[in-house]
Design an enzyme around this catalytic site. Structure first.
Site, PDB file in Angstrom:
ATOM      1  N   GLY A   1      51.303  52.809  -8.186  1.00 49.06           N
ATOM      2  CA  GLY A   1      50.488  51.637  -9.055  1.00 49.06           C
ATOM      3  C   GLY A   1      50.749  50.365  -8.330  1.00 49.06           C
TER       4      GLY A   1
ATOM      5  CB  VAL B   1      54.025  47.469 -11.682  1.00 54.85           C
ATOM      6  CG1 VAL B   1      55.679  47.369 -12.009  1.00 54.85           C
ATOM      7  CG2 VAL B   1      53.391  46.488 -12.469  1.00 54.85           C
TER       8      VAL B   1
ATOM      9  NE  ARG C   1      57.681  45.897 -22.683  1.00 61.05           N
ATOM     10  CZ  ARG C   1      56.414  45.589 -22.247  1.00 61.05           C
ATOM     11  NH1 ARG C   1      55.451  45.022 -23.043  1.00 61.05           N
ATOM     12  NH2 ARG C   1      56.224  45.692 -20.997  1.00 61.05           N
TER      13      ARG C   1
ATOM     14  CB  CYS D   1      54.590  39.787 -17.302  1.00 58.92           C
ATOM     15  SG  CYS D   1      52.804  40.381 -17.932  1.00 58.92           S
TER      16      CYS D   1
ATOM     17  CD  GLN E   1      48.907  37.109 -20.408  1.00 61.77           C
ATOM     18  OE1 GLN E   1      49.038  36.849 -21.513  1.00 61.77           O
ATOM     19  NE2 GLN E   1      49.086  38.437 -20.049  1.00 61.77           N
TER      20      GLN E   1
ATOM     21  CB  SER F   1      47.678  41.485 -10.745  1.00 67.27           C
ATOM     22  OG  SER F   1      48.383  40.506 -11.095  1.00 67.27           O
TER      23      SER F   1
ATOM     24  CE  LYS G   1      52.279  45.118 -25.509  1.00 67.42           C
ATOM     25  NZ  LYS G   1      51.441  45.424 -24.122  1.00 67.42           N
TER      26      LYS G   1
ATOM     27  NE  ARG H   1      44.031  39.861 -18.405  1.00 64.03           N
ATOM     28  CZ  ARG H   1      45.252  40.646 -18.293  1.00 64.03           C
ATOM     29  NH1 ARG H   1      46.115  39.968 -17.664  1.00 64.03           N
ATOM     30  NH2 ARG H   1      45.481  41.446 -19.026  1.00 64.03           N
TER      31      ARG H   1
ATOM     32  CG  HIS I   1      50.896  36.332 -16.263  1.00 61.19           C
ATOM     33  ND1 HIS I   1      49.653  36.912 -15.743  1.00 61.19           N
ATOM     34  CD2 HIS I   1      51.184  37.130 -17.003  1.00 61.19           C
ATOM     35  CE1 HIS I   1      49.395  37.907 -16.264  1.00 61.19           C
ATOM     36  NE2 HIS I   1      50.257  38.547 -17.014  1.00 61.19           N
TER      37      HIS I   1
ATOM     38  CG  ASN J   1      51.007  38.892 -13.146  1.00 61.84           C
ATOM     39  OD1 ASN J   1      50.765  38.296 -12.279  1.00 61.84           O
ATOM     40  ND2 ASN J   1      50.534  40.081 -13.119  1.00 61.84           N
TER      41      ASN J   1
HETATM   42  C1  2RA Z   1      48.713  41.969 -18.799  1.00 61.30           C
HETATM   43  N1  2RA Z   1      51.061  41.517 -19.914  1.00 61.30           N
HETATM   44  O1  2RA Z   1      48.956  40.943 -18.208  1.00 61.30           O
HETATM   45  C2  2RA Z   1      49.866  42.418 -19.682  1.00 61.30           C
HETATM   46  C3  2RA Z   1      50.250  43.844 -19.111  1.00 61.30           C
HETATM   47  N2  2RA Z   1      50.920  43.649 -17.854  1.00 61.30           N
HETATM   48  O2  2RA Z   1      47.640  42.627 -18.891  1.00 61.30           O
END
Ligand code: 2RA
Length: 336
Positions: free
Chosen positions: A12, A14, A99, A128, A155, A158, A212, A233, A240, A313
């Site tokens: 993947g 990450v 978590r 992240c 964000q 990715s 979160k 996004r 990010h 990120n």
């Molecule tokens: C995102 N923080 O940026 C979430 C999961 N990586 O989509």
């Protein structure tokens, strides 16, 4: 001492970053074992110049492994992390599965490495957007006591994985040729757009990504801090960015805050607006630090502060933080 180390989800986005960072950080690896789901078995990854075949992540696969870094989604972590611990591993899990479990420490080494002292085999890597925010805010909280955070995130795609990165590139290409772009990964076109929707909406109108940031801040730093998040996004591949407004209990001098941040672990200051100097995702991508800029007083509050925080990120936001947890455990063990 050297260790047998596995990455679960080795193919993947990450997982690949974890492999790269294990090499960069000279993690003391005796043997590296790439694990992934059944349909990835047989594919190869390269570790320290050696091609290694991926094996299936399943019961029995963790025997003899010391550290298992997971980035294979929440379901795989829920099912396999306890099995890996039973088979003798320390699990460092990048998914959100564990978590908020009270028996699992949620750790950013620069913020709460002391929580590693009470782990029972599984350690969770924070989200992240939480990691970069708390690396930047921990020094401020320690000296001035943060009461409230208002944060808007910008964000990169990715964060959603390979398919999202490919979709952004395809949409941009299609639009440049006057072709109607495919919209699959996100609910709307992401190219030339901004989507205020990351993860699933909850009944209170916030998304899971936003919640979160609240819950993880409370577990990692201080449950008294009020956090008001908006996660967005944007059409950036990696990196990010966050606009953060902070209210503190104690008064501060803005130059003292800059000096405090400059000398704090994991932080690089890029703050000279008169020279157009402030951090941007393109600056942070591929780097390890959390970059901070645009530090300025918020005069609408008694003790208000605005800052701009940018970080890769996939690295500090995921893979690097996880590997740093492993290294901290080793040093702590060595230290004992
Ligand atoms: C995102 N923080 O940026 C979430 C999961 N990586 O989509």
């Amino acid at each position: 001492k050297t260790y047998t180390v596995a990455v679960v989800g080795a193919l993947g986005v990450v997982g690949s970053a974890m492999i790269e960072i294990l090499e960069e950080q000279n993690f003391p690896v005796k043997e590296f074992i790439p694990l992934d789901q059944a349909d990835q078995v047989g594919k190869e990854v390269v570790f320290r110049g050696e091609k290694i075949k991926v094996k299936e992540a399943t019961k029995g696969a963790f025997e003899g492994i010391d550290f298992a870094f997971f980035s294979a989604g929440g379901e795989a972590s829920l099912e396999l992390a306890p099995i890996a611990v039973e088979e003798g591993c320390v699990v460092i899990d990048n998914s959100s599965a564990w978590r908020m479990d009270p028996n699992v420490p949620l750790v950013i080494p620069e913020v709460n490495s002391h929580d590693l002292d009470w782990h029972h085999g599984i350690i969770a890597n924070p989200n992240c957007s939480t990691i970069q925010m708390l690396v930047a805010l921990k020094p401020i909280h320690d000296v001035y006591t943060i009461k409230r955070i208002v944060v808007s995130t910008y964000q990169a795609v990715s964060g959603s994985g390979k398919s999202a990165m490919e979709e952004l590139q395809m949409q941009t290409q299609d639009l440049s040729q006057g072709i109607a772009p495919l919209v699959e990964v996100y609910p709307h076109q992401i190219a030339y757009n901004a989507i205020p929707h990351i993860d699933v909406f909850q009944n209170n109108g916030y998304t899971k990504e936003e919640l979160k940031m609240v819950q993880e801040t409370h577990k990692i730093l201080d449950s008294a801090i009020k956090v008001s998040p908006t996660a967005v996004r944007i059409p950036v591949i990696t990196g990010h960015a966050e606009s953060i407004n902070v209210e503190t209990e104690k008064p501060f001098n803005i130059e003292a805050v800059k000096r405090l941040l400059e000398k704090s672990p994991g932080i690089t200051l890029w703050d000279a607006p008169e020279k157009n100097r402030y951090p941007m995702p393109l600056d942070a991508a591929g780097k390890d630090e959390v970059f901070v800029g645009r530090i300025r007083r918020d005069d609408t509050l008694e003790n208000g502060l605005n800052l701009w925080v940018v970080s890769d990120n996939l690295r500090k936001g995921a893979a690097l933080n996880a590997i740093q947890i492993g290294l901290t455990l080793i040093h702590k063990t060595i230290g004992k």
